[in-house]
Design a protein around this motif. Structure first.
Motif, PDB file in Angstrom:
ATOM      1  N   GLU A   1       0.805  -1.211   0.000  1.00  0.00           N
ATOM      2  CA  GLU A   1       0.000   0.000   0.000  1.00  0.00           C
ATOM      3  C   GLU A   1       0.841   1.265   0.000  1.00  0.00           C
ATOM      4  O   GLU A   1       0.314   2.363  -0.114  1.00  0.00           O
ATOM      5  N   THR A   2       2.165   1.122   0.121  1.00  0.00           N
ATOM      6  CA  THR A   2       3.063   2.269   0.122  1.00  0.00           C
ATOM      7  C   THR A   2       3.664   2.448  -1.273  1.00  0.00           C
ATOM      8  O   THR A   2       3.417   1.657  -2.185  1.00  0.00           O
ATOM      9  N   ASP A   3       4.477   3.491  -1.407  1.00  0.00           N
ATOM     10  CA  ASP A   3       5.195   3.728  -2.662  1.00  0.00           C
ATOM     11  C   ASP A   3       6.611   3.178  -2.612  1.00  0.00           C
ATOM     12  O   ASP A   3       7.437   3.482  -3.477  1.00  0.00           O
ATOM     13  N   LEU A   4       6.906   2.357  -1.622  1.00  0.00           N
ATOM     14  CA  LEU A   4       8.244   1.805  -1.483  1.00  0.00           C
ATOM     15  C   LEU A   4       8.529   0.779  -2.571  1.00  0.00           C
ATOM     16  O   LEU A   4       7.625   0.107  -3.065  1.00  0.00           O
ATOM     17  N   GLU A   5       9.811   0.662  -2.926  1.00  0.00           N
ATOM     18  CA  GLU A   5      10.219  -0.350  -3.899  1.00  0.00           C
ATOM     19  C   GLU A   5      10.108  -1.723  -3.254  1.00  0.00           C
ATOM     20  O   GLU A   5      10.626  -1.969  -2.173  1.00  0.00           O
ATOM     21  N   ILE A   6       9.426  -2.637  -3.920  1.00  0.00           N
ATOM     22  CA  ILE A   6       9.203  -3.966  -3.361  1.00  0.00           C
ATOM     23  C   ILE A   6       9.375  -5.012  -4.458  1.00  0.00           C
ATOM     24  O   ILE A   6       9.012  -4.784  -5.616  1.00  0.00           O
ATOM     25  N   ARG A   7       9.966  -6.129  -4.111  1.00  0.00           N
ATOM     26  CA  ARG A   7      10.205  -7.195  -5.077  1.00  0.00           C
ATOM     27  C   ARG A   7      10.210  -8.528  -4.349  1.00  0.00           C
ATOM     28  O   ARG A   7      10.157  -8.585  -3.116  1.00  0.00           O
ATOM     29  N   LEU A   8      10.301  -9.596  -5.114  1.00  0.00           N
ATOM     30  CA  LEU A   8      10.311 -10.947  -4.562  1.00  0.00           C
ATOM     31  C   LEU A   8      11.704 -11.325  -4.092  1.00  0.00           C
ATOM     32  O   LEU A   8      12.693 -11.081  -4.784  1.00  0.00           O
ATOM     33  N   ALA A   9      11.785 -11.918  -2.908  1.00  0.00           N
ATOM     34  CA  ALA A   9      12.986 -12.606  -2.449  1.00  0.00           C
ATOM     35  C   ALA A   9      12.630 -14.097  -2.443  1.00  0.00           C
ATOM     36  O   ALA A   9      11.937 -14.568  -1.534  1.00  0.00           O
ATOM     37  N   PRO A  10      13.034 -14.845  -3.470  1.00  0.00           N
ATOM     38  CA  PRO A  10      12.516 -16.213  -3.661  1.00  0.00           C
ATOM     39  C   PRO A  10      12.965 -17.223  -2.627  1.00  0.00           C
ATOM     40  O   PRO A  10      12.391 -18.307  -2.540  1.00  0.00           O
ATOM     41  N   THR A  11      13.997 -16.904  -1.844  1.00  0.00           N
ATOM     42  CA  THR A  11      14.438 -17.827  -0.798  1.00  0.00           C
ATOM     43  C   THR A  11      14.714 -17.040   0.479  1.00  0.00           C
ATOM     44  O   THR A  11      14.956 -15.835   0.442  1.00  0.00           O
ATOM     45  N   ILE A  12      14.671 -17.734   1.594  1.00  0.00           N
ATOM     46  CA  ILE A  12      14.962 -17.127   2.888  1.00  0.00           C
ATOM     47  C   ILE A  12      16.203 -17.796   3.463  1.00  0.00           C
ATOM     48  O   ILE A  12      16.266 -19.016   3.575  1.00  0.00           O
ATOM     49  N   GLY A  13      17.197 -16.980   3.797  1.00  0.00           N
ATOM     50  CA  GLY A  13      18.424 -17.512   4.386  1.00  0.00           C
ATOM     51  C   GLY A  13      18.616 -16.995   5.794  1.00  0.00           C
ATOM     52  O   GLY A  13      17.698 -16.478   6.421  1.00  0.00           O
ATOM     53  N   GLU A  14      19.847 -17.118   6.299  1.00  0.00           N
ATOM     54  CA  GLU A  14      20.158 -16.629   7.638  1.00  0.00           C
ATOM     55  C   GLU A  14      20.264 -15.106   7.613  1.00  0.00           C
ATOM     56  O   GLU A  14      20.756 -14.518   6.661  1.00  0.00           O
ATOM     57  N   GLY A  15      19.804 -14.494   8.674  1.00  0.00           N
ATOM     58  CA  GLY A  15      19.863 -13.043   8.731  1.00  0.00           C
ATOM     59  C   GLY A  15      19.643 -12.544  10.145  1.00  0.00           C
ATOM     60  O   GLY A  15      19.633 -13.310  11.107  1.00  0.00           O
ATOM     61  N   MET A  16      19.451 -11.226  10.253  1.00  0.00           N
ATOM     62  CA  MET A  16      19.226 -10.591  11.538  1.00  0.00           C
ATOM     63  C   MET A  16      17.829  -9.996  11.573  1.00  0.00           C
ATOM     64  O   MET A  16      17.354  -9.432  10.587  1.00  0.00           O
TER      65      MET A  16
END
Length: 199
Positions: free
Chosen positions: A136-151
Motif C-alpha cells: 500500500e506504500t510507494d516503497l520499492e518492493i520485489r520478490l525474495a525467492p528464498t529465505i536464508g540466515e539473517g538478523m
C-alpha cells in the motif's frame, strides 16, 4: 452480488464473498482483523500451474470464494515510453480464505497444482498483513525467492513503522525481508539503514 475490489494502491487483487446480513461488522482500524473472518474461515495457499494465478482468481470470483493475489507494479520503457505492469509478487501462489468443505471444489480446478493447509493461521495472517501494508506504500518492493540466515530488525520510522522483518547480507543491509514463512519466500522492501534497529 459479488464485487471485484482492489486495495487503495491497486496492488492487491481480491475476489470477495459478500458478508451475510447477520455477520458482525469488522473493525476497519485493524487490518489483521479484516483478514481473520468472524466466522473463523480458514486460510489456504493455492499453488497454481504456471501463469494461472489470475485464472484461479477468476474461478474463485465465480464461486463466491474469498481470494487474494498479491501484485506489485513493474515499470518498463518501450520506445521512449514508460509502461507499468502489475505482476504477482509471489508467482504461482493465490491465498484463499474459505470453509473447509470448499476444499474439494477448489481441488477440481484445472489451474490448481496443489492446495496447501496453513497450520499456523495466526502467523500467516500477521505476515500477510505486513506484506499488504508494504504494497500500500510507494516503497520499492520485489520478490525474495528464498529465505536464508539473517538478523531480525524493526522498522522505526516511515509508513512501515513498527513492522518487524529480516536483513541478509546477500540482499544488502538496507533491504528488509517481510517473510511469508509458509511458502519460504519474502517480499524485499528497500529502506534506509537509519530506519532500522536490531531486535
Amino acid at each position: 452480488m459479488l464485487k471485484r475490489q482492489k486495495n487503495k494502491a491497486n496492488n492487491d487483487v481480491i475476489a470477495r464473498e459478500p458478508s451475510p446480513d447477520h455477520t458482525p461488522k469488522l473493525d476497519t482500524r485493524r487490518q489483521t482483523n479484516k483478514l481473520m473472518d468472524v466466522n473463523q474461515l480458514l486460510w489456504y495457499v493455492a499453488h497454481t500451474r504456471p501463469r494461472c494465478e489470475k485464472k484461479l482468481l477468476q474461478f474463485c470470483e465465480r464461486e463466491n470464494l474469498h481470494a487474494r493475489l498479491l501484485c506489485y507494479q513493474s515499470a518498463h520503457k518501450y520506445r521512449g515510453k514508460t509502461v507499468v505492469f502489475k505482476k504477482p509478487l509471489f508467482p504461482g501462489y493465490v491465498f484463499l480464505q474459505m470453509p473447509a468443505d470448499k476444499r474439494r471444489l477448489v481441488l477440481q480446478n484445472d489451474h490448481l497444482a496443489n492446495l496447501l493447509d496453513v497450520s499456523d493461521q495466526v502467523l500467516f495472517v500477521r505476515q500477510l498483513d505486513e506484506v499488504l501494508r508494504a504494497l500500500e506504500t510507494d516503497l520499492e518492493i520485489r520478490l525474495a525467492p528464498t529465505i536464508g540466515e539473517g538478523m531480525r530488525v524493526k522498522i522505526k520510522s516511515g509508513p512501515l513503522r513498527g513492522v518487524e522483518g529480516w536483513v541478509e547480507k546477500r540482499h544488502g543491509m538496507n533491504t528488509v525481508l517481510l517473510r511469508m514463512d509458509f511458502i519460504s519466500q519474502a517480499a524485499a522492501v528497500k529502506l534506509e539503514a537509519s530506519q532500522l534497529e536490531l531486535i
